[in-house]
Design a protein around this motif. Structure first.
Motif, PDB file in Angstrom:
ATOM      1  N   SER A   1       0.821  -1.224   0.000  1.00  0.00           N
ATOM      2  CA  SER A   1       0.000   0.000   0.000  1.00  0.00           C
ATOM      3  C   SER A   1       0.851   1.268   0.000  1.00  0.00           C
ATOM      4  CB  SER A   1      -0.934   0.009   1.213  1.00  0.00           C
ATOM      5  OG  SER A   1      -0.198   0.275   2.401  1.00  0.00           O
ATOM      6  N   GLY A   2       2.186   1.112   0.156  1.00  0.00           N
ATOM      7  CA  GLY A   2       3.081   2.267   0.182  1.00  0.00           C
ATOM      8  C   GLY A   2       3.462   2.723   1.575  1.00  0.00           C
ATOM      9  N   ALA A   3       2.920   2.081   2.618  1.00  0.00           N
ATOM     10  CA  ALA A   3       3.243   2.450   3.993  1.00  0.00           C
ATOM     11  C   ALA A   3       4.640   1.942   4.363  1.00  0.00           C
ATOM     12  CB  ALA A   3       2.208   1.875   4.945  1.00  0.00           C
ATOM     13  N   LEU A   4       5.395   2.765   5.073  1.00  0.00           N
ATOM     14  CA  LEU A   4       6.721   2.364   5.530  1.00  0.00           C
ATOM     15  C   LEU A   4       6.582   1.292   6.609  1.00  0.00           C
ATOM     16  CD1 LEU A   4       9.798   2.927   5.325  1.00  0.00           C
ATOM     17  CD2 LEU A   4       9.491   4.506   7.240  1.00  0.00           C
ATOM     18  N   VAL A   5       7.199   0.136   6.397  1.00  0.00           N
ATOM     19  CA  VAL A   5       7.158  -0.973   7.345  1.00  0.00           C
ATOM     20  C   VAL A   5       8.366  -0.918   8.268  1.00  0.00           C
ATOM     21  CG1 VAL A   5       7.212  -3.498   7.567  1.00  0.00           C
ATOM     22  CG2 VAL A   5       5.855  -2.419   5.751  1.00  0.00           C
ATOM     23  N   CYS A   6       9.548  -0.671   7.692  1.00  0.00           N
ATOM     24  CA  CYS A   6      10.777  -0.647   8.472  1.00  0.00           C
ATOM     25  C   CYS A   6      11.882  -0.023   7.635  1.00  0.00           C
ATOM     26  CB  CYS A   6      11.184  -2.059   8.912  1.00  0.00           C
ATOM     27  SG  CYS A   6      11.551  -3.187   7.549  1.00  0.00           S
ATOM     28  N   VAL A   7      12.999   0.197   8.301  1.00  0.00           N
ATOM     29  CA  VAL A   7      14.220   0.646   7.627  1.00  0.00           C
ATOM     30  C   VAL A   7      15.318  -0.327   8.045  1.00  0.00           C
ATOM     31  CG1 VAL A   7      15.942   2.487   7.433  1.00  0.00           C
ATOM     32  CG2 VAL A   7      13.508   3.069   7.615  1.00  0.00           C
ATOM     33  N   VAL A   8      16.162  -0.694   7.107  1.00  0.00           N
ATOM     34  CA  VAL A   8      17.302  -1.553   7.404  1.00  0.00           C
ATOM     35  C   VAL A   8      18.564  -0.722   7.155  1.00  0.00           C
ATOM     36  CG1 VAL A   8      18.576  -3.642   6.758  1.00  0.00           C
ATOM     37  CG2 VAL A   8      16.063  -3.661   6.790  1.00  0.00           C
ATOM     38  N   ALA A   9      19.421  -0.675   8.168  1.00  0.00           N
ATOM     39  CA  ALA A   9      20.719  -0.011   8.047  1.00  0.00           C
ATOM     40  C   ALA A   9      21.779  -1.103   8.006  1.00  0.00           C
ATOM     41  CB  ALA A   9      20.960   0.933   9.226  1.00  0.00           C
ATOM     42  N   GLU A  10      22.462  -1.207   6.877  1.00  0.00           N
ATOM     43  CA  GLU A  10      23.497  -2.230   6.686  1.00  0.00           C
ATOM     44  C   GLU A  10      24.846  -1.557   6.840  1.00  0.00           C
ATOM     45  OE1 GLU A  10      24.644  -5.600   3.385  1.00  0.00           O
ATOM     46  OE2 GLU A  10      23.784  -3.722   2.694  1.00  0.00           O
ATOM     47  N   VAL A  11      25.573  -1.944   7.888  1.00  0.00           N
ATOM     48  CA  VAL A  11      26.864  -1.344   8.209  1.00  0.00           C
ATOM     49  C   VAL A  11      27.971  -2.279   7.738  1.00  0.00           C
ATOM     50  CG1 VAL A  11      28.337  -0.512  10.082  1.00  0.00           C
ATOM     51  CG2 VAL A  11      25.861  -0.182  10.206  1.00  0.00           C
ATOM     52  N   HIS A  12      28.949  -1.722   7.055  1.00  0.00           N
ATOM     53  CA  HIS A  12      30.103  -2.486   6.567  1.00  0.00           C
ATOM     54  C   HIS A  12      31.342  -1.975   7.302  1.00  0.00           C
ATOM     55  CE1 HIS A  12      28.070  -3.392   2.481  1.00  0.00           C
ATOM     56  NE2 HIS A  12      27.181  -2.866   3.285  1.00  0.00           N
ATOM     57  N   ASN A  13      32.273  -2.868   7.628  1.00  0.00           N
ATOM     58  CA  ASN A  13      33.524  -2.407   8.223  1.00  0.00           C
ATOM     59  C   ASN A  13      34.678  -2.587   7.237  1.00  0.00           C
ATOM     60  OD1 ASN A  13      34.406  -5.103   8.436  1.00  0.00           O
ATOM     61  ND2 ASN A  13      33.961  -5.232  10.617  1.00  0.00           N
ATOM     62  N   THR A  14      35.841  -2.134   7.630  1.00  0.00           N
ATOM     63  CA  THR A  14      36.998  -2.184   6.730  1.00  0.00           C
ATOM     64  C   THR A  14      37.571  -3.593   6.590  1.00  0.00           C
ATOM     65  OG1 THR A  14      38.435  -1.582   8.567  1.00  0.00           O
ATOM     66  CG2 THR A  14      37.666   0.207   7.140  1.00  0.00           C
ATOM     67  N   TYR A  15      37.023  -4.559   7.333  1.00  0.00           N
ATOM     68  CA  TYR A  15      37.479  -5.941   7.250  1.00  0.00           C
ATOM     69  C   TYR A  15      36.606  -6.769   6.315  1.00  0.00           C
ATOM     70  CZ  TYR A  15      39.869  -4.211  11.338  1.00  0.00           C
ATOM     71  OH  TYR A  15      40.621  -3.446  12.186  1.00  0.00           O
ATOM     72  N   GLY A  16      35.694  -6.115   5.597  1.00  0.00           N
ATOM     73  CA  GLY A  16      34.832  -6.809   4.653  1.00  0.00           C
ATOM     74  C   GLY A  16      33.627  -7.472   5.294  1.00  0.00           C
ATOM     75  N   GLN A  17      33.386  -7.185   6.558  1.00  0.00           N
ATOM     76  CA  GLN A  17      32.231  -7.752   7.252  1.00  0.00           C
ATOM     77  C   GLN A  17      31.067  -6.776   7.190  1.00  0.00           C
ATOM     78  OE1 GLN A  17      34.465  -7.962  10.859  1.00  0.00           O
ATOM     79  NE2 GLN A  17      34.671 -10.195  10.730  1.00  0.00           N
ATOM     80  N   ARG A  18      29.854  -7.289   7.434  1.00  0.00           N
ATOM     81  CA  ARG A  18      28.670  -6.432   7.451  1.00  0.00           C
ATOM     82  C   ARG A  18      27.675  -6.925   8.489  1.00  0.00           C
ATOM     83  NH1 ARG A  18      27.830  -8.031   1.103  1.00  0.00           N
ATOM     84  NH2 ARG A  18      29.739  -9.124   1.342  1.00  0.00           N
ATOM     85  N   HIS A  19      26.856  -5.999   8.929  1.00  0.00           N
ATOM     86  CA  HIS A  19      25.817  -6.306   9.904  1.00  0.00           C
ATOM     87  C   HIS A  19      24.618  -5.419   9.614  1.00  0.00           C
ATOM     88  CE1 HIS A  19      24.084  -7.709  13.646  1.00  0.00           C
ATOM     89  NE2 HIS A  19      23.703  -6.462  13.876  1.00  0.00           N
ATOM     90  N   CYS A  20      23.424  -5.991   9.716  1.00  0.00           N
ATOM     91  CA  CYS A  20      22.202  -5.231   9.451  1.00  0.00           C
ATOM     92  C   CYS A  20      21.443  -4.958  10.735  1.00  0.00           C
ATOM     93  CB  CYS A  20      21.304  -6.000   8.490  1.00  0.00           C
ATOM     94  SG  CYS A  20      22.033  -6.168   6.857  1.00  0.00           S
ATOM     95  N   TYR A  21      20.939  -3.755  10.835  1.00  0.00           N
ATOM     96  CA  TYR A  21      20.100  -3.335  11.946  1.00  0.00           C
ATOM     97  C   TYR A  21      18.687  -3.110  11.413  1.00  0.00           C
ATOM     98  CZ  TYR A  21      24.484  -2.542  14.406  1.00  0.00           C
ATOM     99  OH  TYR A  21      25.713  -2.704  14.992  1.00  0.00           O
ATOM    100  N   LEU A  22      17.720  -3.788  11.999  1.00  0.00           N
ATOM    101  CA  LEU A  22      16.322  -3.606  11.654  1.00  0.00           C
ATOM    102  C   LEU A  22      15.780  -2.474  12.516  1.00  0.00           C
ATOM    103  CD1 LEU A  22      13.750  -4.556  10.196  1.00  0.00           C
ATOM    104  CD2 LEU A  22      13.393  -6.124  12.118  1.00  0.00           C
ATOM    105  N   LEU A  23      15.259  -1.441  11.870  1.00  0.00           N
ATOM    106  CA  LEU A  23      14.823  -0.241  12.581  1.00  0.00           C
ATOM    107  C   LEU A  23      13.356   0.050  12.304  1.00  0.00           C
ATOM    108  CD1 LEU A  23      17.925   1.846  11.500  1.00  0.00           C
ATOM    109  CD2 LEU A  23      17.611   0.689  13.702  1.00  0.00           C
TER     110      LEU A  23
END
Length: 176
Positions: A114-136
């Protein structure tokens, strides 16, 4: 404010990235860059000859194994019992340029059908090639908080939290 359906299919934002360390000594870093804001279902179509200059690659996001960025996002959301039912997803990220990418943060605004915002995902990357996602789940002003769960900098421990302001993209975008 722009609604999820009215946001552009693709935009390029000129950015000023600011990082401030307050202890043990105060130190500020500022640099200019740009970020792409794209609808994951309608990425910008560049001529074949220009694709090495700017493209988005699924291996740069989430687990890096999904066939598309959207598929990787949907796997992440499904693992948290969230189904956006084919709704629009707008991503803010750096593109891969000449085969390389430096993308410390990717942000995904996830809307339902319907176009309503459900969530935001912030995907953080570090200099070691790793990543982690935060559900907001931002408040009405776009504000969100997340406990830090990922090692990003040799100067900071994992303890602490992030305070973010993630308004919907529009003609201007001001994230904190």
């Amino acid at each position: 404010m722009v609604t999820g359906e009215a946001a552009p299919a693709a935009a390029l934002y000129e950015c000023l990235v600011v990082h401030t360390r307050t202890a043990p000594l105060r130190h500020d870093v500022r640099h200019r860059t740009y970020l792409w804001c794209v609808d994951l279902d309608r990425p910008p179509a560049l001529p074949r000859v220009l694709r090495p200059l700017a493209r988005f690659d699924a291996r740069d996001h989430f687990a890096g194994r999904a066939p598309t960025i959207r598929a990787g996002l949907e796997e992440f959301l499904a693992s948290r019992d969230i189904d956006i039912a084919g709704g629009r997803v707008v991503m803010l990220a750096h593109a891969r340029v000449l085969g390389f990418v430096f993308n410390p943060l990717s942000v995904y605004w996830c809307h339902d059908a319907s176009g309503a915002l459900v969530c935001v995902v912030a995907e953080v990357h570090n200099t070691y090639g790793q990543r982690h996602c935060y559900l907001l789940h931002p408040d009405a002003g776009g504000g969100a908080r997340a406990e830090k769960r990922f090692y990003v900098s040799p100067f900071f421990p994992v303890e602490g939290h992030y305070r973010m302001r993630l308004p919907l993209p529009g003609e201007r975008l001001d994230l904190t």
